[in-house]
Motif scaffolding. Structure first.
Motif, PDB file in Angstrom:
ATOM      1  N   UNK A  34       0.822  -1.200   0.000  1.00 17.16           N
ATOM      2  CA  UNK A  34       0.000   0.000   0.000  1.00 17.16           C
ATOM      3  C   UNK A  34       0.863   1.260   0.000  1.00 17.16           C
ATOM      4  N   UNK A  35       1.921   1.254   0.804  1.00 19.08           N
ATOM      5  CA  UNK A  35       2.820   2.402   0.844  1.00 19.08           C
ATOM      6  C   UNK A  35       3.527   2.596  -0.487  1.00 19.08           C
ATOM      7  N   UNK A  36       3.929   1.489  -1.108  1.00 21.82           N
ATOM      8  CA  UNK A  36       4.620   1.546  -2.395  1.00 21.82           C
ATOM      9  C   UNK A  36       3.699   2.111  -3.483  1.00 21.82           C
ATOM     10  N   UNK A  37       2.472   1.639  -3.525  1.00 25.31           N
ATOM     11  CA  UNK A  37       1.508   2.124  -4.512  1.00 25.31           C
ATOM     12  C   UNK A  37       1.243   3.609  -4.298  1.00 25.31           C
ATOM     13  N   UNK A  38       1.071   4.016  -3.045  1.00 25.84           N
ATOM     14  CA  UNK A  38       0.804   5.426  -2.733  1.00 25.84           C
ATOM     15  C   UNK A  38       1.963   6.308  -3.187  1.00 25.84           C
ATOM     16  N   UNK A  39       3.193   5.842  -2.952  1.00 26.38           N
ATOM     17  CA  UNK A  39       4.377   6.618  -3.341  1.00 26.38           C
ATOM     18  C   UNK A  39       4.457   6.798  -4.845  1.00 26.38           C
ATOM     19  N   UNK A  40       4.177   5.748  -5.582  1.00 26.08           N
ATOM     20  CA  UNK A  40       4.284   5.829  -7.038  1.00 26.08           C
ATOM     21  C   UNK A  40       3.116   6.587  -7.657  1.00 26.08           C
TER      22      UNK A  40
END
Length: 209
Positions: A34-40
């Motif tokens: 979830x954090x990775x998707x939000x960052x990208x």
């Protein structure tokens, strides 16, 4: 009579593989999906607002560094430009090559008109579309972003036609449709999900010429 067809790039000619898929294996496992998707997604939004600033090799490198910085801040670790660029992968939609080939066979001029940085010709070449186009006009090159009609001026010059003789195909009403209309060019909205668009496939363009 239609003499030229202009086409948006992302969402029309090419699609983006979600970059978090490729980047997943390049970042520590303690960073959640979830954090990775939000960052990208934050990076993609930043790029969309600033793509026109990547005018040449130097300014594109600077833009990409800023995009990498967005991801790094969101993840709390440094993500280098090379790693980010490697995770951004485009491919042509299955209908793109057949549709462009058919339009070229009819003698139409084909120009990609997109809110993109100066790397778009290389992206389209990598997707096998460059040789089917007569050229590209980017917001970085034109100094204007759709829906600003100024981005279409270079496309009309490249195609050697008047606005009334061109058709613009894109996937967004707020950029492609509004921008084309402002330039006096007939718009054609593509909605691949078969929703409110004029067409659901690029192979339907010839029905609107």
């Amino acid at each position: 009579m239609t003499r030229a067809v202009f086409l948006d790039a992302l969402g029309t000619l090419v699609e983006l593989e979600p970059p978090w898929i490729s980047l997943r294996d390049m970042v520590p496992s303690e960073i959640g999906d979830e954090q990775l998707v939000e960052a990208l997604k934050a990076e993609m939004a930043y790029y969309k607002d600033h793509a026109h600033e990547g005018r040449d090799k130097a300014s594109l490198a600077e833009l990409r560094q800023r995009c990498a910085d967005v991801v790094s801040r969101k993840l709390g670790l440094e993500v280098g430009v090379d790693k980010l660029v490697a995770a951004i992968r485009f491919s042509a939609y299955p209908d793109a090559i057949p549709a462009l080939s058919a339009l070229r066979a009819r003698g139409l001029r084909l120009v990609a008109v997109s809110n993109w940085d100066c790397s778009l010709p290389r992206v389209l070449d990598g997707c096998g579309l460059g040789q089917l186009l007569d050229g590209t006009i980017t917001s970085a090159e034109a100094g204007a972003r759709k829906p600003d009609p100024a981005i279409f001026e270079g496309a009309l010059e490249l195609a050697g036609c008047e606005a009334a003789e061109a058709l613009h195909v894109g996937d967004t009403a707020e950029e492609d449709v509004a921008g084309a209309r402002a330039a006096g060019i007939r718009p054609l909205l593509i909605d691949r999900d078969g929703g409110d668009g004029d067409i659901a496939s690029l192979e339907e363009i010839d029905q609107h010429l």
